[in-house]
Scaffold this motif. Structure first.
Motif, mmCIF file in Angstrom:
data_model
loop_
_atom_site.group_PDB
_atom_site.id
_atom_site.type_symbol
_atom_site.label_atom_id
_atom_site.label_comp_id
_atom_site.label_asym_id
_atom_site.label_seq_id
_atom_site.Cartn_x
_atom_site.Cartn_y
_atom_site.Cartn_z
ATOM 1 N N UNK A 106 30.949 1.024 52.566
ATOM 2 C CA UNK A 106 32.219 1.684 53.412
ATOM 3 C C UNK A 106 31.862 1.330 54.770
ATOM 4 N N UNK A 107 30.288 1.376 55.092
ATOM 5 C CA UNK A 107 30.187 0.792 56.466
ATOM 6 C C UNK A 107 30.692 -0.672 56.761
ATOM 7 N N UNK A 108 30.425 -1.592 56.104
ATOM 8 C CA UNK A 108 30.865 -2.674 55.990
ATOM 9 C C UNK A 108 32.449 -2.882 56.314
ATOM 10 N N UNK A 109 32.979 -2.046 55.586
ATOM 11 C CA UNK A 109 34.598 -2.184 55.472
ATOM 12 C C UNK A 109 34.933 -1.624 56.761
ATOM 13 N N UNK A 110 34.303 -0.589 57.387
ATOM 14 C CA UNK A 110 34.721 -0.151 58.778
ATOM 15 C C UNK A 110 34.289 -1.021 59.829
ATOM 16 N N UNK A 111 33.484 -1.874 59.645
ATOM 17 C CA UNK A 111 33.138 -2.884 60.790
ATOM 18 C C UNK A 111 33.604 -4.183 60.608
ATOM 19 N N UNK A 113 33.536 -6.158 57.918
ATOM 20 C CA UNK A 113 33.149 -7.365 57.173
ATOM 21 C C UNK A 113 32.983 -7.250 55.741
ATOM 22 N N UNK A 114 33.628 -8.295 55.319
ATOM 23 C CA UNK A 114 34.150 -8.436 53.912
ATOM 24 C C UNK A 114 32.835 -8.982 53.171
ATOM 25 N N UNK A 115 32.067 -8.064 52.589
ATOM 26 C CA UNK A 115 30.775 -8.436 51.991
ATOM 27 C C UNK A 115 30.923 -8.183 50.238
ATOM 28 N N UNK A 116 30.857 -9.468 49.418
ATOM 29 C CA UNK A 116 30.867 -9.410 48.209
ATOM 30 C C UNK A 116 29.625 -9.769 47.439
ATOM 31 N N UNK A 117 28.700 -10.220 48.043
ATOM 32 C CA UNK A 117 27.584 -10.959 47.462
ATOM 33 C C UNK A 117 26.388 -10.095 47.741
ATOM 34 N N UNK A 118 25.364 -10.252 46.763
ATOM 35 C CA UNK A 118 24.107 -9.660 46.865
ATOM 36 C C UNK A 118 23.230 -10.493 46.115
ATOM 37 N N UNK A 119 21.897 -10.474 46.533
ATOM 38 C CA UNK A 119 21.017 -11.289 45.930
ATOM 39 C C UNK A 119 19.766 -10.388 45.338
ATOM 40 N N UNK A 120 19.460 -10.369 43.874
ATOM 41 C CA UNK A 120 18.383 -9.551 43.616
ATOM 42 C C UNK A 120 17.180 -10.445 43.219
ATOM 43 N N UNK A 121 16.353 -9.956 44.051
ATOM 44 C CA UNK A 121 14.817 -10.561 43.763
ATOM 45 C C UNK A 121 13.885 -9.797 43.039
ATOM 46 N N UNK A 122 13.228 -10.351 42.047
ATOM 47 C CA UNK A 122 12.406 -9.486 41.436
ATOM 48 C C UNK A 122 10.740 -10.182 41.144
ATOM 49 N N UNK A 123 9.892 -9.248 40.947
ATOM 50 C CA UNK A 123 8.675 -9.882 40.635
ATOM 51 C C UNK A 123 8.639 -10.294 39.014
ATOM 52 N N UNK A 124 7.739 -11.105 38.779
ATOM 53 C CA UNK A 124 7.865 -11.773 37.377
ATOM 54 C C UNK A 124 7.483 -10.844 36.207
ATOM 55 N N UNK A 125 6.988 -9.749 36.446
ATOM 56 C CA UNK A 125 6.540 -8.862 35.379
ATOM 57 C C UNK A 125 7.619 -7.607 35.206
ATOM 58 N N UNK A 152 34.916 1.119 40.476
ATOM 59 C CA UNK A 152 35.291 0.518 41.715
ATOM 60 C C UNK A 152 33.981 -0.718 42.200
ATOM 61 N N UNK A 153 34.574 -1.534 42.734
ATOM 62 C CA UNK A 153 33.843 -2.638 43.090
ATOM 63 C C UNK A 153 32.912 -2.369 44.200
ATOM 64 N N UNK A 154 31.625 -2.770 44.179
ATOM 65 C CA UNK A 154 30.667 -2.941 45.300
ATOM 66 C C UNK A 154 30.223 -4.150 45.608
ATOM 67 N N UNK A 155 29.282 -4.817 44.865
ATOM 68 C CA UNK A 155 29.026 -6.406 45.212
ATOM 69 C C UNK A 155 28.862 -7.106 44.063
ATOM 70 N N UNK A 156 30.161 -7.511 43.590
ATOM 71 C CA UNK A 156 30.197 -8.344 42.125
ATOM 72 C C UNK A 156 29.413 -9.739 42.137
ATOM 73 N N UNK A 157 29.166 -10.682 43.501
ATOM 74 C CA UNK A 157 28.718 -11.804 43.135
ATOM 75 C C UNK A 157 27.167 -11.455 43.447
ATOM 76 N N UNK A 158 26.706 -11.820 42.280
ATOM 77 C CA UNK A 158 25.409 -11.642 42.083
ATOM 78 C C UNK A 158 24.417 -12.832 42.020
ATOM 79 N N UNK A 159 23.503 -12.919 42.979
ATOM 80 C CA UNK A 159 22.547 -14.053 42.977
ATOM 81 C C UNK A 159 21.160 -13.806 42.305
ATOM 82 N N UNK A 160 20.407 -14.359 41.575
ATOM 83 C CA UNK A 160 18.954 -13.981 41.125
ATOM 84 C C UNK A 160 17.872 -14.839 41.824
ATOM 85 N N UNK A 161 16.792 -14.310 41.940
ATOM 86 C CA UNK A 161 15.689 -15.125 42.434
ATOM 87 C C UNK A 161 14.331 -14.312 42.361
#
Length: 174
Positions: A106-111, A113-125, A152-161
């Motif tokens: 909501x804050x991005x939309x008010x400013x 900013x069209x943000x659809x992507x997120x990066x999920x970073x995880x520890x190996x275990x 409802x859509x949040x951040x559907x474009x997901x990258x992993x690392x």
């Protein structure tokens, strides 16, 4: 001389009653089983490695979700802490993550900013189920629109690392 008359053979009738009973039971069972074998495919993007574009003056700001054993952290832009979600009762706080991401969207939309992507970073275990739950949480949330539940859509474009190494505690001997 006496002639023997042979009785005429009648055509044998096929008794398919048991086969029909089998089909009457088998067809509904197979049709019901099709619903439970639904496979879903989720497209993810791998982060691009080392391809810095010198023409690009302002690199895009990345939204990161870092998952560690002790909790989750949101960074925006990459590397700048935004929110820390500690574990609650031996499990991750995915409900709190979803609520915070809804507010952030909501804050991005008010400013503007069209943000659809997120990066999920995880520890190996980190286990696989945690990854799947995190991906489902950041992708969408359940909302009520005109008396019906929708995703409802949040951040559907997901990258992993892989998550960066955790910072060492202050005062620890090296």
């Amino acid at each position: 001389m006496r002639r023997l008359r042979r009785p005429q053979k009648k055509d044998a009738e096929l008794d398919i009653t048991s086969f029909m009973n089998l089909m009457i039971v088998l067809v509904p069972v197979l049709l019901l089983g099709m619903v439970f074998s639904h496979i879903s495919v989720l497209d993810i993007q791998l982060p691009e490695g080392g391809a810095d574009n010198p023409d690009q003056k302002d690199p895009p700001k990345l939204l990161e979700l870092i998952i560690r054993q002790d909790g989750m952290a949101l960074n925006y832009p990459a590397g700048v802490p935004l929110k820390r979600l500690a574990n609650k009762e031996q499990s991750y706080d995915f409900d709190g993550l979803s609520l915070y991401l809804q507010d952030l969207k909501r804050a991005f939309q008010q400013k503007g900013i069209e943000k659809r992507d997120i990066i999920i970073l995880m520890e190996p275990d980190i286990d696989y189920q945690t990854l799947v739950t995190a991906m489902d949480t950041v992708r969408s949330f359940r909302a009520v629109v005109v008396a019906s539940d929708v995703d409802a859509e949040l951040f559907p474009e997901i990258s992993l690392g892989d998550a960066p190494a955790a910072a060492k505690a202050k005062g620890a001997k090296r």
